[in-house]
Enzyme design. Structure first.
Site, mmCIF file in Angstrom:
data_model
loop_
_atom_site.group_PDB
_atom_site.id
_atom_site.type_symbol
_atom_site.label_atom_id
_atom_site.label_comp_id
_atom_site.label_asym_id
_atom_site.label_seq_id
_atom_site.Cartn_x
_atom_site.Cartn_y
_atom_site.Cartn_z
ATOM 1 N N GLY A 171 -16.019 11.285 31.290
ATOM 2 C CA GLY A 171 -16.234 10.748 29.887
ATOM 3 C C GLY A 171 -16.270 8.494 30.592
ATOM 4 N N ASP A 172 -15.191 8.428 31.342
ATOM 5 C CA ASP A 172 -14.168 7.606 30.983
ATOM 6 C C ASP A 172 -14.703 7.203 32.963
ATOM 7 O OD1 ASP A 172 -12.742 6.652 28.817
ATOM 8 O OD2 ASP A 172 -11.043 7.741 30.109
ATOM 9 N N THR A 173 -15.117 7.768 33.387
ATOM 10 C CA THR A 173 -16.008 8.088 34.977
ATOM 11 C C THR A 173 -17.121 7.400 34.357
ATOM 12 O OG1 THR A 173 -14.617 9.778 35.786
ATOM 13 C CG2 THR A 173 -16.482 8.915 36.949
ATOM 14 N N SER A 223 -17.308 3.908 33.110
ATOM 15 C CA SER A 223 -17.042 2.920 33.857
ATOM 16 C C SER A 223 -17.832 2.966 35.715
ATOM 17 C CB SER A 223 -15.566 3.372 34.979
ATOM 18 O OG SER A 223 -15.646 4.792 35.323
#
Length: 252
Positions: free
Chosen positions: A37-39, A42
């Site tokens: 999810g962070d990928t 970002s």
């Protein structure tokens, strides 16, 4: 925008105006979803901040997440992997320097059938400069695909005089199509793009300058019209004038 990561179903993005984009998850073995999810967040923020369209940002973010989940542990995606994603995307759209009206019509219809928004702008773009680039990047942000109606050499001569264009229509088309924000270029022979717009029927027409909406030619052929400001201090006429002055003074 609302961005929903949907595990095996991929990623869906919904815009404030109701437009929706969806990228299915890539088929591969999943080892660890940590950081996926962070990928996505970002990568999407990086792409949008760099001036890329939402469609392209979604493609890269989805591909990046696919790489991350195929690794064990929290995995930082690498530059070479991002470049591979970019090249795969450029290969998939198979763009070329210049489309016929019929080819462009087919492309527009294909995109619109998938719910994607087509943005159109036009111009001579003789001696491409920074002002052009900024304007085109801003126009591309208004939809999923940006296409350019390019004045032919004969059209430019009628509008600008016998000494123009400086750059031929084939070369102008090649330069424009090389820009990542542009999905296609099509020539028109007329003095205005009205006939081309009526044929292609894009969703949004973009013009640069101090136009009033009611004065914009071709507005009746689109759903939406946007007027963007040109970047001050940049014009082809000024560049041509500077070169002529330098030549006259023997500085070239």
């Amino acid at each position: 925008y609302i961005v929903a990561t949907r595990s095996a179903k991929g990623i869906t993005v919904i815009a404030k105006d109701g437009r929706t984009w969806h990228n299915p998850a890539t088929q591969q073995e999943v080892f660890d979803v940590s950081g996926a999810g962070d990928t996505v967040v970002s990568m999407m923020m990086t792409c949008l901040a760099s001036g890329l369209s939402m469609r392209l940002a979604l493609h890269i973010a989805n591909g990046a997440a696919g790489i991350v989940v195929s690794k064990v542990g929290t995995y930082p995606i690498h530059r070479s992997e991002l470049l591979d994603l970019w090249h795969s995307y450029k290969h998939s759209i198979q763009s070329k320097p210049l489309y016929t009206k019929e080819e462009m019509k087919e492309l527009v219809s294909q995109w619109q059938s998938k719910g994607e928004t087509v943005v159109f702008t036009n111009g001579c773009f003789d001696i491409l400069h920074r002002g052009h680039i900024t304007y085109l990047q801003e126009a591309a942000q208004l939809g999923d695909h940006l296409i350019i109606g390019l004045n032919s050499d004969a059209s430019v001569r009628r509008l600008k005089g016998e000494t123009r264009p400086i750059v031929s229509e084939a070369d102008r088309a090649a330069l424009l199509s090389a820009l990542q924000c542009i999905d296609g270029v099509v020539l028109f022979e007329e003095d205005t793009p009205a006939e081309l717009l009526a044929y292609l029927r894009p969703n949004t027409l973009v013009k640069g300058g101090d136009y009033k909406i009611e004065d914009i030619i071709g507005r009746e052929s689109v759903d939406n019209v946007e007027v963007l400001s040109f970047k001050e201090g940049y014009s082809t006429s000024d560049i041509v004038g500077k070169i002529a002055t330098m030549a006259k003074e023997g500085k070239l």
